[in-house]
Design an enzyme around this catalytic site. Structure first.
Site, PDB file in Angstrom:
ATOM      1  N   CYS A   1     -39.136  43.967  26.758  1.00  0.00           N
ATOM      2  CA  CYS A   1     -40.583  44.236  26.718  1.00  0.00           C
ATOM      3  C   CYS A   1     -40.916  45.664  27.132  1.00  0.00           C
ATOM      4  O   CYS A   1     -42.089  46.041  27.183  1.00  0.00           O
ATOM      5  CB  CYS A   1     -41.328  43.242  27.599  1.00  0.00           C
ATOM      6  SG  CYS A   1     -41.033  43.490  29.353  1.00  0.00           S
TER       7      CYS A   1
ATOM      8  N   ASP B   1     -10.802  19.413  32.635  1.00  0.00           N
ATOM      9  CA  ASP B   1     -11.962  20.164  32.184  1.00  0.00           C
ATOM     10  C   ASP B   1     -12.636  19.414  31.039  1.00  0.00           C
ATOM     11  O   ASP B   1     -12.445  19.724  29.872  1.00  0.00           O
ATOM     12  CB  ASP B   1     -11.516  21.561  31.735  1.00  0.00           C
ATOM     13  CG  ASP B   1     -12.642  22.561  31.863  1.00  0.00           C
ATOM     14  OD1 ASP B   1     -13.719  22.176  32.329  1.00  0.00           O
ATOM     15  OD2 ASP B   1     -12.437  23.720  31.481  1.00  0.00           O
TER      16      ASP B   1
ATOM     17  N   LYS C   1      -7.656  18.529  37.950  1.00  0.00           N
ATOM     18  CA  LYS C   1      -9.085  18.559  37.648  1.00  0.00           C
ATOM     19  C   LYS C   1      -9.223  18.782  36.150  1.00  0.00           C
ATOM     20  O   LYS C   1      -8.966  19.864  35.636  1.00  0.00           O
ATOM     21  CB  LYS C   1      -9.781  19.668  38.429  1.00  0.00           C
ATOM     22  CG  LYS C   1     -11.270  19.659  38.214  1.00  0.00           C
ATOM     23  CD  LYS C   1     -11.970  20.520  39.253  1.00  0.00           C
ATOM     24  CE  LYS C   1     -13.476  20.331  39.216  1.00  0.00           C
ATOM     25  NZ  LYS C   1     -14.063  20.717  37.938  1.00  0.00           N
TER      26      LYS C   1
ATOM     27  N   CYS D   1     -42.867  38.789  29.122  1.00  0.00           N
ATOM     28  CA  CYS D   1     -41.637  39.301  28.512  1.00  0.00           C
ATOM     29  C   CYS D   1     -41.018  38.160  27.700  1.00  0.00           C
ATOM     30  O   CYS D   1     -40.709  37.102  28.242  1.00  0.00           O
ATOM     31  CB  CYS D   1     -40.691  39.779  29.613  1.00  0.00           C
ATOM     32  SG  CYS D   1     -39.032  40.165  29.063  1.00  0.00           S
TER      33      CYS D   1
ATOM     34  N   GLU E   1      -5.029  15.276  42.354  1.00  0.00           N
ATOM     35  CA  GLU E   1      -5.160  14.904  40.938  1.00  0.00           C
ATOM     36  C   GLU E   1      -5.531  16.161  40.164  1.00  0.00           C
ATOM     37  O   GLU E   1      -6.281  16.982  40.676  1.00  0.00           O
ATOM     38  CB  GLU E   1      -6.329  13.911  40.743  1.00  0.00           C
ATOM     39  CG  GLU E   1      -6.146  12.576  41.370  1.00  0.00           C
ATOM     40  CD  GLU E   1      -7.455  11.758  41.335  1.00  0.00           C
ATOM     41  OE1 GLU E   1      -8.378  12.108  40.579  1.00  0.00           O
ATOM     42  OE2 GLU E   1      -7.528  10.774  42.086  1.00  0.00           O
TER      43      GLU E   1
ATOM     44  N   TYR F   1     -10.771   7.971  37.302  1.00  0.00           N
ATOM     45  CA  TYR F   1     -10.367   8.406  38.639  1.00  0.00           C
ATOM     46  C   TYR F   1     -11.189   7.794  39.778  1.00  0.00           C
ATOM     47  O   TYR F   1     -11.016   8.133  40.932  1.00  0.00           O
ATOM     48  CB  TYR F   1     -10.343   9.934  38.760  1.00  0.00           C
ATOM     49  CG  TYR F   1     -11.599  10.654  38.292  1.00  0.00           C
ATOM     50  CD1 TYR F   1     -12.801  10.497  38.939  1.00  0.00           C
ATOM     51  CD2 TYR F   1     -11.547  11.523  37.205  1.00  0.00           C
ATOM     52  CE1 TYR F   1     -13.934  11.162  38.524  1.00  0.00           C
ATOM     53  CE2 TYR F   1     -12.685  12.205  36.773  1.00  0.00           C
ATOM     54  CZ  TYR F   1     -13.867  12.015  37.432  1.00  0.00           C
ATOM     55  OH  TYR F   1     -14.997  12.677  37.014  1.00  0.00           O
TER      56      TYR F   1
ATOM     57  N   LYS G   1      -9.216  25.471  42.751  1.00  0.00           N
ATOM     58  CA  LYS G   1      -9.145  26.033  41.404  1.00  0.00           C
ATOM     59  C   LYS G   1      -7.908  26.900  41.216  1.00  0.00           C
ATOM     60  O   LYS G   1      -7.452  27.554  42.151  1.00  0.00           O
ATOM     61  CB  LYS G   1     -10.394  26.890  41.137  1.00  0.00           C
ATOM     62  CG  LYS G   1     -11.679  26.091  41.090  1.00  0.00           C
ATOM     63  CD  LYS G   1     -11.761  25.291  39.820  1.00  0.00           C
ATOM     64  CE  LYS G   1     -13.126  24.694  39.593  1.00  0.00           C
ATOM     65  NZ  LYS G   1     -14.089  25.567  38.991  1.00  0.00           N
TER      66      LYS G   1
ATOM     67  N   CYS H   1     -37.082  47.562  30.571  1.00  0.00           N
ATOM     68  CA  CYS H   1     -36.619  46.268  30.079  1.00  0.00           C
ATOM     69  C   CYS H   1     -36.270  46.357  28.588  1.00  0.00           C
ATOM     70  O   CYS H   1     -37.091  46.810  27.791  1.00  0.00           O
ATOM     71  CB  CYS H   1     -37.717  45.224  30.290  1.00  0.00           C
ATOM     72  SG  CYS H   1     -37.308  43.638  29.542  1.00  0.00           S
TER      73      CYS H   1
HETATM   74  S1  IVH Z   1     -13.722  13.282  41.535  1.00  0.00           S
HETATM   75  C1  IVH Z   1     -17.575  14.109  43.756  1.00  0.00           C
HETATM   76  N1  IVH Z   1     -11.589  13.768  40.160  1.00  0.00           N
HETATM   77  O1  IVH Z   1     -15.147  17.578  38.294  1.00  0.00           O
HETATM   78  C2  IVH Z   1     -17.345  13.976  42.346  1.00  0.00           C
HETATM   79  N2  IVH Z   1     -13.619  14.782  39.465  1.00  0.00           N
HETATM   80  O2  IVH Z   1     -17.157  19.110  40.143  1.00  0.00           O
HETATM   81  C3  IVH Z   1     -16.219  13.034  42.124  1.00  0.00           C
HETATM   82  N3  IVH Z   1     -13.426  16.167  37.469  1.00  0.00           N
HETATM   83  O3  IVH Z   1     -18.179  15.904  37.878  1.00  0.00           O
HETATM   84  C4  IVH Z   1     -15.381  13.508  41.084  1.00  0.00           C
HETATM   85  N4  IVH Z   1     -11.271  15.828  37.151  1.00  0.00           N
HETATM   86  O4  IVH Z   1     -16.496  15.781  35.998  1.00  0.00           O
HETATM   87  C5  IVH Z   1     -12.893  14.004  40.293  1.00  0.00           C
HETATM   88  N5  IVH Z   1      -9.616  14.101  39.045  1.00  0.00           N
HETATM   89  C6  IVH Z   1     -10.910  14.318  39.153  1.00  0.00           C
HETATM   90  C7  IVH Z   1     -11.620  15.144  38.252  1.00  0.00           C
HETATM   91  C8  IVH Z   1     -12.983  15.354  38.450  1.00  0.00           C
HETATM   92  C9  IVH Z   1     -12.359  16.430  36.695  1.00  0.00           C
HETATM   93  C10 IVH Z   1     -14.788  16.701  37.266  1.00  0.00           C
HETATM   94  C11 IVH Z   1     -15.875  15.664  37.236  1.00  0.00           C
HETATM   95  C12 IVH Z   1     -16.849  16.050  38.293  1.00  0.00           C
HETATM   96  C13 IVH Z   1     -16.514  17.481  38.519  1.00  0.00           C
HETATM   97  C14 IVH Z   1     -16.820  17.807  39.961  1.00  0.00           C
END
Ligand code: IVH
Length: 687
Positions: A414, A121, A119, A435, A117, A229, A317, A411
């Site tokens: 400080c 953002d 990911k 500081c 799926e 999801y 990623k 630093c």
């Molecule tokens: S599964 C174990 N599916 O990524 C967590 N997460 O680092 C289960 N996210 O907090 C999440 N797209 O906010 C899952 N297709 C997807 C996702 C997704 C984005 C985000 C989500 C989660 C973070 C995990």
């Protein structure tokens, strides 16, 4: 119309409007005209005006938001909201697959089905549905506890206020990602620019800012979206596979991301990853990789969790996006733990759709290695919500008069002499609360969501209290109310404050005078000690007295303390040294001592109600159906300690095939012995 009829009619309208919302917003396929739709909404509104107490939780009128609330309530998650581990290349991804297979004792060359799926953002949210109605929505928070943002989530158009199908579970939780489309984000920023308001850095921040509005009518004006999801039925199983689960979610009226794909072999996974990386720029929302999830939900259950991440899923990623720009200046920032980080101030440049004007240069050595100089042309990159980085210098474009950058000895805040631990690259200011830059950040960390979680004491307030000399160390927070009483300018008279909000702050502070040991250790802000390590330390020392006693010894015989820390599983050499170093600083000890006058530390308590709490199990021999790591995880989940050697403290031994020495030892000591089957039975009865 009488009450009973009105209630019926309101239900009919809620259902009907939900149906048309879905057709319009989700499927982009309206079945009625805008006028007809508006008429339905009006009917609903008029009826609600006549019978205000009949307004339903899933009423369409709630879509436009409701009046301001003063703060968000806390919501404890039924199951923790975890995060994902990341991999960045094929090798790491293959390692992940191998680990998986080893854990469930699957041959390495067998293929495991995974659902890929995108990911997204955005921000994750948890939604509760009771009898088909959306009743509660929460942020992720610290994973254990989030904030109740139900009113705001109701305004998200593609989130159903009632489920479309009667067959959906009666008690359902759905999780997914709230996000903003790139074009909407740009339009909002455009508008904000015109009105001289601060723009959002990226779509994710825009979504976060919108979701955290106390006035949900503002959220309603921001176009937010939601991809579902995950779902759990509190009374049973929803599906056999992740793929089926997504289908169910869709049939209940949720939007699931259309680019999910079942991959049956590694080669398909890699191909799909490539494909999506190429398609990434054509999407109108930001994705920063793919999530691969073991498709079989029973296997997911078996794989369980390590730390804060499930074993069954991984975020793969995408490579970072890059652009060229010029370093206009190099400035130094002092971090919470005193680490000095050089930052490149850049001529603003768009990287992957987002404007970047700063990039981290990490540390002195990194600047030297890359030979970054002011006025250099550089390649910068950003990946997801990671801080942008300078990748390399384009030396051919370097001006003739450029000079090598020299790092400071003192630093920048400080002016105290910086310190460098042998073997570490970072230079550090050890002045702690002396500081200003560190003090403010340490205070913010101390009261922050994952530490003491003092509501109403945000970053701005901390900075202001500090600037006015009211709060310089954590202990001062707890004497603030007393001092305020005697003040000629009490808080309730400040601009933006009133009687109620001041009282709320005192209440919030008083609430955390009772504090669990792990929270306190985390809140102290010891370098490298995150929540997981804080728990390990709390578990090992159980009371703060014991913890402190050990660390006071750091002054006399720091090696012994160091050794004791290293014995705790999960704590390594560098971490142990940072902990000892922290308590070797007198001002840190003083800070802790004055803090302890105001708070009561609750000793660390393990969950003692589990089947094997307080028991010690030893595994020996080779197990046939599960791997040793899975067995260990099973035992720990039931509260047991897993021992490596058999002794009189062992409660029982699980013996697989070809068990040798340990089995004999168990027999000699008269310790109970289980075979693999008996063990599995114990595990399954405990479920
Ligand atoms: S599964 C174990 N599916 O990524 C967590 N997460 O680092 C289960 N996210 O907090 C999440 N797209 O906010 C899952 N297709 C997807 C996702 C997704 C984005 C985000 C989500 C989660 C973070 C995990």
């Amino acid at each position: 119309m009488d009450r009973a009829q009105a209630a019926k009619e309101l239900e009919r309208l809620a259902k009907l409007i939900a149906h048309h919302d879905y057709q319009y917003f989700t499927l982009a396929n309206p079945e009625i005209t805008d006028e007809q739709y508006d008429a339905l909404r009006r009917q609903n509104q008029e009826l609600e005006a006549q019978f205000p107490d009949l307004r339903r939780l899933d009423s369409p009128s709630l879509r436009i938001g409701s009046p301001v609330s003063s703060q968000f309530d806390k919501v404890k998650h039924r199951k923790p909201m975890l995060s994902l581990d990341n991999v960045f290349n094929e090798r790491e991804f293959v390692d992940f697959e191998k680990r998986l297979k080893r854990f469930i004792k699957m041959p390495e060359n067998a293929e495991i089905f995974m659902l890929a799926e995108p990911k997204i953002d955005g921000l994750s949210a948890s939604l509760h549905y009771q009898d088909g109605q959306f009743v509660l929505g929460a942020t992720r928070g610290d994973g254990q506890e989030g904030e109740n943002i139900t009113a705001n989530l109701r305004t998200v158009r593609d989130l159903p206020l009632r489920l479309l199908s009667e067959e959906a579970p009666k008690n359902l939780e759905v999780r997914g990602e709230v996000y903003m489309k790139i074009t909407d984000f740009e339009a909002i920023n455009e508008q904000r620019r015109k009105q001289n308001e601060q723009v959002f850095a990226n779509p994710r921040n825009a979504a976060a800012g919108s979701l955290r509005q106390l006035d949900s009518t503002i959220t309603a004006e921001r176009p937010l979206h939601f991809f579902a999801y995950y779902a759990q039925d509190l009374e049973g199983n929803i599906a056999e596979t992740q793929e089926e689960l997504l289908q169910k979610l869709q049939s209940w009226g949720f939007v699931v991301n259309p680019f999910h794909k079942l991959c049956k072999a590694n080669i398909e996974m890699m191909r799909y990853y490539q494909e999506m990386e190429n398609a990434r720029d054509t999407l109108n929302y930001e994705i920063d990789g793919l999530v691969f999830k073991v498709n079989d939900l029973h296997l997911q259950e078996r794989l369980g969790v390590v730390g804060r991440s499930p074993r069954h899923s991984i975020a793969f990623k995408f490579a970072a996006e890059q652009a060229e720009t010029i370093v206009e200046d190099i400035i130094l920032q002092v971090g919470r733990t005193g680490v000095i980080t050089p930052v490149a101030v850049l001529r603003p440049v768009i990287v992957g759709g987002v404007t970047v004007s700063r990039a981290t240069l990490h540390n002195e050595e990194e600047i030297r290695r890359k030979d970054v100089r002011i006025q250099d042309s550089v390649i910068v990159q950003r990946a997801g919500d990671v801080i942008p980085q300078v990748v390399r210098v384009l030396t051919s474009k370097r001006p003739n008069d450029s000079k090598v950058y020299h790092f400071t000895e003192r630093c920048p805040c400080c002016n105290s002499l910086l310190h460098q631990t042998p073997g570490q690259v970072a230079k550090r200011c050890l002045n702690g609360f002396g500081c200003e830059d560190q003090a403010i950040q340490r205070l913010i960390h101390f009261v922050g969501r994952e530490a003491l979680n003092i509501d109403g004491l945000g970053e701005k307030h901390v900075a202001k209290f500090y600037a006015l000399g009211l709060v310089a160390t954590p202990a001062d927070i707890f004497s603030l109310e007393e001092r305020n009483k005697a003040s000629s300018e009490p808080l309730e008279k400040w601009e933006g404050w009133g009687k109620q909000s001041a009282q709320n702050l005192w209440d919030a502070i008083n609430k955390v005078r009772e504090l669990s040991l792990d929270k306190l250790i985390y809140a102290l802000g010891i370098p490298q000690v995150g929540q997981t390590t804080a728990k390990l330390l709390a578990k090992h020392f159980s009371t703060f007295e014991r913890f402190l006693e050990a660390l006071l010894k750091a002054h006399q015989n720091n090696l012994a303390v160091h050794k004791e820390l290293m014995h705790i599983e999960g704590i390594g050499h560098g971490m142990a040294r940072d902990i000892v170093d922290f308590f070797e600083q007198k001002h840190n000890l003083q800070m802790v001592e004055s803090l302890l006058k105001h708070i009561n530390v609750i000793p660390y308590e393990e969950n003692n109600n589990l089947l094997l709490s307080g028991k010690t199990v030893v595994f020996t021999g080779s197990l046939e159906h599960i791997s040793r790591s899975e067995a260990k995880a099973q035992a720990e989940k039931l509260g047991a300690k897993v021992g490596s050697a058999v002794s009189s403290h062992t409660t029982f031994v699980v013996a697989g095939k070809d068990a040798g020495q340990k089995l004999k030892a168990a027999n000699d000591l008269g310790i109970k012995i289980l075979d693999e089957e008996a063990w599995q039975e114990m595990v399954s009865t405990a479920r």
